[in-house]
Enzyme design. Structure first.
Site, mmCIF file in Angstrom:
data_model
loop_
_atom_site.group_PDB
_atom_site.id
_atom_site.type_symbol
_atom_site.label_atom_id
_atom_site.label_comp_id
_atom_site.label_asym_id
_atom_site.label_seq_id
_atom_site.Cartn_x
_atom_site.Cartn_y
_atom_site.Cartn_z
ATOM 1 N N TYR A 1 -6.295 20.506 3.600
ATOM 2 C CA TYR A 1 -4.943 20.143 4.012
ATOM 3 C C TYR A 1 -4.815 20.532 5.481
ATOM 4 O O TYR A 1 -5.002 21.687 5.836
ATOM 5 C CB TYR A 1 -3.935 20.891 3.151
ATOM 6 C CG TYR A 1 -2.520 20.381 3.285
ATOM 7 C CD1 TYR A 1 -2.058 19.349 2.476
ATOM 8 C CD2 TYR A 1 -1.647 20.930 4.213
ATOM 9 C CE1 TYR A 1 -0.764 18.877 2.589
ATOM 10 C CE2 TYR A 1 -0.347 20.460 4.337
ATOM 11 C CZ TYR A 1 0.090 19.441 3.517
ATOM 12 O OH TYR A 1 1.375 18.965 3.619
ATOM 13 N N GLU B 1 1.569 3.186 -7.277
ATOM 14 C CA GLU B 1 2.486 3.199 -6.136
ATOM 15 C C GLU B 1 3.534 2.091 -6.163
ATOM 16 O O GLU B 1 3.958 1.615 -5.107
ATOM 17 C CB GLU B 1 1.689 3.137 -4.820
ATOM 18 C CG GLU B 1 0.653 4.253 -4.699
ATOM 19 C CD GLU B 1 -0.068 4.277 -3.358
ATOM 20 O OE1 GLU B 1 0.422 3.656 -2.405
ATOM 21 O OE2 GLU B 1 -1.119 4.938 -3.266
#
Lengths: 568, 568
Positions: A487, A289
């Site tokens: 999800y 990241e």
């Protein structure tokens, strides 16, 4: 900088409504653009039945809650000292260092609900103090060394599509920050057809790469919902998963090698096809990241362009039956490439949201079969025609054995057509007083039902109040032999007084609940700033210390995206 | 300690000749046992034609070069101070701390040619000063903390089958060392059938685990050549690959989670089925070779026991044609589970080595088809009968298209029957004046032919001298879309005066050559002590520094297997 669309503070703009993969904009059409007038009206993105359903379920009164005009966004002056700016200019050239308002606004934050809320309210306090554009690995490494020297935070920027605060640029020491835009490193460097490997710059986007590979009969095949805008570097840095990841693997699985520029030098990682020469350092760079450095080159596994594609729908009587069916497919390695099993609430919403004669017929047909409250499954196969046929046949037999009923290709093709649409729809819903956000997790087959129930319960408790209830729509989006991902889409009537607090509370409750039930903190969205407080619960205090030791070695001044991944 | 076979200094003993997986000894039959009298005679393990071929090709005169009797092995007194021994006894109990000659000899070194040469010459200078047996994660963590406190090196011992000096125990500071035998942590802790996950202790061996799983209709399926003896902890610590890894994945791919006890505490790693919560720390523990701590528990992915198994042989006209055929299978994801393509030299040796009427017929048939100098391919499929049939059909069509001729199941079954045999044969060859060793690497499809040629050339140059040439037999043992591994067996007339130096020179030449040609340092044998000098060439100086930073955090006193992985 390349020509860009009009600046926007919307999530996905500028076009109204969903687009097909085949008509997606090229690399120059990043998220961005448009003023209020261009918004698609709510009526354009949601059929009347769906609007009514939302109003009834949520206790929501549609109302206009538009973002402030771009011109009214508050942006503090750049905190980058002039001598620092000159050092950056000296390294990268004047044309690759920008401190102007537009460049800074374009690189402010990502696309989470919180990011959008803040910008819609005119708050761009997360904008970088400057935007820089290195052109090579060497320049990026030199840039990070310079940032370490002059005390400037560096936040890599690919497509700007983080939904977990990955671009927040927050720094405990409040140093100035630069957004490291990777747009200049967006070309294909090499293609080794025999080894099925392509080497690219980190700023390459899916559509451009697929176009390039298509000329050689090849494809990468990684298609997350952010496909139109997100970059290869971003996929690697966040451990992305795409819509066909069940079949072709997560992005992790597609990275054969990468180059990581750090303040301490350059790491060249990965030995395709495989190696046992010590621990996997490539795996340390994946998911880093920007906190360990900037990914400046990637070697990716490609495959032949599928000659056949088949998507179709099935219906299960219940969520439990659906999960059992997927589990059986997984255990016998008969999984399709695309799998999406909606729970009853999402199935109902999907059916209400579908429009046209086909949708009415489908609703009628399901009602006739007593499946109105069932679970919709979309499956898809891609590859050689014979292989697709054989795999379809084997999977269909398992699905039928698990009690599923085949609905046909119309449902599958409809999913395929609309698969990049949700973020566009979200913009319109945000304009009408709604809270709309997603979150995701994964768990073993054994833990999955508990995680599902716990997340729903936490969100409903946190967001429910007198006369109001959220809609919590869940689907399984990626399936593995050992478990699956969930999800979750949340819709609720927005608390106009404290909208940020409203979602922070709900997110906290959902995250606590899913971790307690055995889910993972994130299956494919990464940690970012938003999940930092929970990282220790995921990998333990000593695990965090190991990451810190690696960061300390590579980035001793802590200038690499210090606001993400590692807790304070 | 559990009952053990008679002590030996052989590689694999005690039984003569190859064994089938189904009759393999259980967990108590580790490598070990026997005095010279029990050795199988050379004539028992090599047919006459093969012996003649070896003598002619190598310039080798068969001669008796037996190991010294076990009683004559030189072993220095234990250097473990009595107060240190008492601290260990206090922690683990008297019965779990041994300093006697037999225990120390049983834990001396691994199974590389160099390890065996040294012990055959009566040199056990690599034996540990004591053998300890912790019984749990907590005890292991406490043990490592104690070792850090009292300055004792800890070398984990699973099956003792390292072929890269993984058990060397070498320490720059020459501190005493203990062998951490994992034999007490060898049980199955949990089985989650729904999630296809089994949780085991690190000392569990393949045969015992398969027997346990078989009672539930499940299988792990990881079968390297060391399967009879090697342990789950060892597979994970060395990033092992098994004979069916092309189909079911490397051991890396089978590990869903693990516990690593370190001097600084315990790491619990892995979030099945998948996670994007930061870099993959589980991948840091895999391949850590005891240098970061001791693996004390593993959660492994299992699958249904295959209901069908089919192994068969094919013949390619040339190595190039064979590689092209495999590459085509790989690109279209039509790979069998087992793949083994021998180069012309290995094919010739295999055919000479095969005995019985079937072998004669095969040789005759190949000669008739003008394939005597071709390349033998063994392929195997396992799974549901319908899936095996469909995959076989698709792969066969590709193989035929690539010019291969099917030889039938006899060749495949013969491979399967003898697949654990080579180490036993080696013992007999070592007794007769031969150098026998293997090495392995992997490379992309593009680099593979160059790597193959470079390794052969380096070995032939290093080991060749007047009237003598080595035999270098190579096969592709694992195939990936992006490349494949090469497994190389070297036979040469041993230099009786300087046997160790002879192999060290050859190994150095081969390693330099394969790295220069684009191969990886090791595909599935790990780094150990033997590959340490080249690690920096594989992962770069900064990569080594990253590993050092991790080790420093977890093992600040450098007591965890300091002789492996990281260069001095």
């Amino acid at each position: 900088m390349p020509e860009q669309p009009q600046l926007t503070i919307q999530g996905w703009g500028p076009a109204a409504g969903p687009r097909d993969a085949t008509v997606a904009r090229g690399a120059d059409g990043g998220p961005g653009s448009l003023e209020l007038t261009a918004f698609p009206d709510l009526a354009e993105v949601l059929p009347k039945a769906a609007r009514r359903h939302l109003a009834r379920e949520l206790g929501w009164t549609p109302r206009r809650t538009p973002p402030v005009p771009v011109a009214d966004i508050r942006l503090a002056p750049s905190r980058l000292a002039e001598d620092c700016r000159l050092r950056l200019v000296e390294l990268l050239g004047d044309e690759h260092v920008s401190t102007d308002r537009e460049a800074r606004l374009r690189h402010a934050g990502g696309k989470s609900y919180l990011d959008l809320l803040r910008r819609r309210e005119g708050d761009a306090s997360d904008a970088p103090d400057a935007v820089v554009q290195p052109g090579s690995t060497e320049e990026t490494a030199a840039l990070l060394a310079l940032c370490s020297e002059i005390g400037v935070v560096a936040v890599p920027f690919g497509g700007g599509t983080s939904v977990v605060g990955g671009l927040s640029g927050v720094d405990a020491d409040d140093r100035p920050s630069v957004s490291v835009d990777l747009g200049r490193m967006a070309s294909v460097h090499a293609l080794d057809v025999a080894s099925s490997l392509v080497t690219v710059g980190p700023g390459v986007r899916g559509p451009a790469l697929e176009e390039h590979l298509g000329r050689h009969g090849l494809s990468l095949g990684h298609t997350p919902q952010s496909w139109e805008f997100a970059t290869m570097g971003g996929y690697a840095a966040t451990r992305s998963a795409g819509q066909a990841s069940t079949g072709i693997g997560r992005f992790d699985d597609l990275v054969a090698g990468l180059t990581l520029a750090t303040p301490s030098g350059v790491l060249e990682l990965g030995s395709p096809p495989a190696s046992a020469a010590g621990p996997d350092l490539l795996g340390l760079a994946l998911g880093s990241e920007g906190a360990l450095g900037v990914i400046t080159e990637l070697t990716l596994r490609v495959r032949p362009e599928p000659r056949a594609r088949h998507h179709e729908g099935w219906s299960f009587r219940s969520w439990e039956a659906g999960l059992a069916g997927l589990q059986r497919l997984a255990r016998h390695e008969l999984l399709p490439d695309v799998i999406r099993l909606s729970d009853p609430d999402e199935t109902r919403a999907d059916l209400l949201n579908a429009s046209g004669t086909g949708a009415s017929l489908l609703r009628g047909s399901l009602r006739l079969r007593g499946r109105a409250a069932g679970c919709l499954l979309v499956v898809g196969w891609e590859g050689l025609p014979a292989a697709v046929r054989a795999r379809r046949r084997a999977a269909s037999s398992v699905l039928r054995g698990a009690g599923a009923v085949r609905l046909g290709t119309r449902v599958g093709e409809s999913w395929r057509r609309h698969r990049y649409a949700a973020p566009y729809t979200r913009d319109s819903l945000l304009d009408a007083g709604l809270l709309v956000e997603t979150l995701e997790t994964a768990a073993t087959w054994t833990a999955l039902p508990t995680v599902h129930a716990a997340v729903r319960e936490a969100l409903r408790t946190s967001l429910g109040r007198r006369g109001k209830q959220p809609l919590v729509l869940t689907h399984v989006s990626h399936v593995y032999p050992t478990g699956a991902s969930l999800y979750v889409t949340v819709l609720a009537d927005r608390d106009d007084a404290l909208p940020i607090q409203q979602w922070l509370s709900a997110k906290r409750a959902a995250t606590d609940a899913l971790l307690a039930a055995g889910g993972t903190l994130t299956h494919h969205h990464a940690v970012g700033a938003d999940h930092r407080p929970w990282l220790e619960r995921e990998i333990g205090a000593l695990g965090v210390e190991v990451l810190r030791a690696v960061k300390q070695r590579l980035d001793p001044q802590d200038v690499c995206n210090p606001g993400v991944l590692l807790p304070d």
